[in-house]
Scaffold this motif. Structure first.
Motif, PDB file in Angstrom:
ATOM      1  N   ARG A 317      10.141  -8.556  -3.535  1.00 33.92           N
ATOM      2  CA  ARG A 317       8.878  -7.832  -3.717  1.00 33.92           C
ATOM      3  C   ARG A 317       8.053  -8.490  -4.807  1.00 33.92           C
ATOM      4  O   ARG A 317       8.561  -8.877  -5.849  1.00 33.92           O
ATOM      5  N   TYR A 551      -3.671  -4.680  -4.953  1.00 32.73           N
ATOM      6  CA  TYR A 551      -2.318  -4.443  -5.444  1.00 32.73           C
ATOM      7  C   TYR A 551      -2.250  -3.155  -6.254  1.00 32.73           C
ATOM      8  O   TYR A 551      -1.325  -2.344  -6.085  1.00 32.73           O
ATOM      9  N   THR A 555      -0.025  -0.847  -3.694  1.00 33.00           N
ATOM     10  CA  THR A 555       1.398  -1.176  -3.755  1.00 33.00           C
ATOM     11  C   THR A 555       2.223   0.090  -3.945  1.00 33.00           C
ATOM     12  O   THR A 555       1.884   0.945  -4.764  1.00 33.00           O
TER      13      THR A 555
END
Length: 596
Positions: A317, A551, A555
């Motif tokens: 990740r 992000y 995320t």
């Protein structure tokens, strides 16, 4: 002006509240040197909802709100430059500070138009407001003078209380009168505590039309043509400052009816109404698109991919350092998100967080949408950022990597402080003080915590956040004298702002013993909200980095249980209680995965 705190100017990379245009690119300071572990006693272990009181109760009238919004001179009644649509479609006209001056001269409170002297033209509410207009009482009160004009009471020429009917009448323009803009903002903001915006708009429009009736159709048309520009100006201020009121289809119908009525008397005012309506529709359309975008981002962020379910798989990740390793750039992108979301919060949402449940709320139409949804979405962003910080710290398998991420977020928090982004600063501090992160003692021993302790001191909740309030005043003063767009940025710790307004409302009665509305309280509410309106109009001067923004908002992050389990896997349980907790969490999370 720099904040007068013991630690002002102690940061080395860029001085607090200075222009960061020449900011040096930070050199990667993410060392593994040892340092004293941070004091974990003062834990900010909370995520904030709009209804919570996370800290001690502030005094409702504390003096920290000394920096008020500058007063704006009354503008002429026209429709071009005053209400141009800016880059932020939700920027209202600059609100007057309610405390800079009083409303219009008290002598105008019960003005007599020629129409009111003719029989049959005045409504019953207008009659009740004016029946004591000739009775004026004044008395010495301390060092000032308190005067009553009918059903309106003034102290030192400032409106302090009045009946609801008198306040509504005071909002209605005539040929020779237009309410002060500070009064318009204050009453439109807080009137929803006493009646629905639709009811207020209906009564104001009705009174404005009825006051011009004389029994002669031709004379009525001439007189309405004279007052129409002022009515259009009032409706323009309403739609520009409180556009979300018009998500109620009844409000839009009322606006459409007034457009038809104005069209019969004044073509110029009719065109102004058309332009105003077009701008309003554009704003509501932008709001709908924003809410859909936020919902879509939240849906992506709540997905639980396999990479988040085990620390062994977390190596594949991406982490925050792989996306952005510059603290200043990340702080800039956080500021973009903060200002974007602030710009969609309507000022009335602050009042509606503690307003009584509206009996008309079940009406079918736009108003069925949650009336504080944008405010709540912003609070949820704070919580997400806190959990994102904690997730990034607990995710790595190696202790050295976790220490680098902690130091990185400390530097990001420092840059947020220097920018004036206090909300992201507090979210980062909150995430780093969550118990799954705070218990990682071996990791913290590898972190130099000097800067973090300074930041914690700045946001220390003791003495009702006195250090933070001092820093906020410094940022506000810098914004008022700014020479660059970056210096204008002030993003307050939002949950504390909500709490201040909540306790201001709770600490003061809405009505006095004589039944009058406590307008001094409404002034204070408007003063705090008007500061927010100035802050939210700032356009972020930094370049957008779409990869970083994506992000930050999409995320996936750990839940609280997943954070605790990840923490135990990073540094094992230290006692039997933690061992039992880890065993229970594993069983619980495994059961959830099997069910899903």
């Amino acid at each position: 002006m720099p904040p007068t705190t013991p630690y002002a100017g102690k940061f080395s990379s860029c001085a607090p509240y200075s222009n960061n245009n020449n900011h040096p690119q930070p050199q990667s300071p993410y060392r593994s040197g040892t340092g004293p572990k941070p004091a974990r006693d003062n834990v900010y272990n909370g995520n904030y909802s709009s209804a919570e009181n996370p800290y001690d109760i502030p005094q409702p009238h504390s003096a920290y709100r000394s920096a008020s919004v500058s007063s704006v001179n009354a503008k002429e009644h026209h429709y071009n430059s005053s209400y141009a649509v800016s880059e932020n479609p939700y920027s209202p006209p600059p609100p007057h500070s309610p405390r800079q001056h009083s409303t219009s001269c008290p002598g105008r409170a019960y003005r007599h138009t020629s129409g009111s002297s003719n029989g049959g033209g005045s409504s019953s509410s207008e009659q009740s407001c004016r029946n004591n207009s000739a009775v004026t009482k004044a008395r010495l009160y301390g060092h000032g003078i308190t005067a009553s004009y009918g059903e309106m009471c003034y102290h030192d020429n400032s409106l302090v209380s009045a009946s609801l009917e008198a306040l509504i009448q005071h909002l209605v323009p005539t040929v020779d009168y237009y309410p002060d803009r500070s009064y318009v903002f204050t009453f439109l903001l807080s009137s929803r505590l006493f009646l629905h915006p639709y009811e207020l708009m209906t009564r104001v429009c009705h009174l404005c039309v009825e006051q011009q009736r004389s029994g002669d159709a031709l004379l009525d048309k001439i007189r309405f043509r004279e007052v129409a520009p002022k009515l259009v100006q009032l409706l323009t201020e309403w739609t520009e400052t409180f556009p979300y009121d018009f998500r109620d289809d009844r409000m839009m119908r009322c606006l459409k009816d007034m457009t038809h009525h104005v069209a019969r008397g004044d073509e110029y005012s009719w065109r102004a109404m058309q332009q105003m309506t077009q701008r309003l529709i554009k704003r509501l359309s932008a709001l709908g698109q924003y809410e859909e975008a936020v919902a879509a981002l939240n849906a992506v962020a709540t997905e639980r991919p396999a990479s988040l379910k085990s620390k062994q798989a977390s190596a594949q990740r991406s982490d925050v350092l792989s996306v952005c390793d510059d603290p200043f750039v990340l702080a800039q992108q956080l500021t973009h998100i903060e200002l974007d979301r602030l710009s969609f919060i309507g000022p009335e949402e602050f009042i509606q967080t503690f307003a009584m449940k509206d009996p008309l709320e079940n009406h079918k139409g736009f108003f069925r949408k949650r009336k504080t949804s944008n405010l709540e979405a912003y609070v949820n962003w704070f919580n997400r950022l806190s959990f994102l910080v904690a997730t990034e710290i607990c995710m790595p398998v190696k202790k050295k990597h976790r220490a680098r991420i902690i130091e990185f977020f400390i530097d990001v928090a420092q840059e947020c402080f220097n920018i004036g982004n206090f909300n992201s600063l507090m979210a980062i501090i909150t995430g780093m003080n969550m118990s799954p992160v705070a218990r990682l003692k071996k990791t913290w021993n590898k972190v130099n915590t000097d800067k973090f302790e300074i930041l914690e001191h700045q946001m220390d909740p003791s003495s009702n956040f006195s250090n933070y309030r001092t820093a906020l005043r410094g940022a506000t003063q810098r914004s008022e004298t700014a020479h660059s767009s970056q210096e204008k940025i002030v993003i307050p710790f939002f949950s504390l702002l909500i709490k201040d307004i909540y306790f201001l409302n709770e600490g003061c009665a809405n009505r006095l013993t004589n039944g009058h509305i406590n307008f001094e309280k409404l002034w204070e509410l408007a003063k705090q909200v008007s500061e927010f309106l100035v802050w939210r109009q700032v356009v972020c001067p930094f370049d957008r980095d779409r990869r970083i923004l994506q992000y930050l908002v999409t995320t996936p992050v750990f839940t609280e249980d997943e954070l605790h389990l990840a923490s135990y896997e990073s540094e094992g349980p230290e006692n039997n209680m933690e061992k039992d907790s880890r065993r229970s969490l594993r069983s619980s999370l495994l059961h959830r995965e099997n069910r899903s």
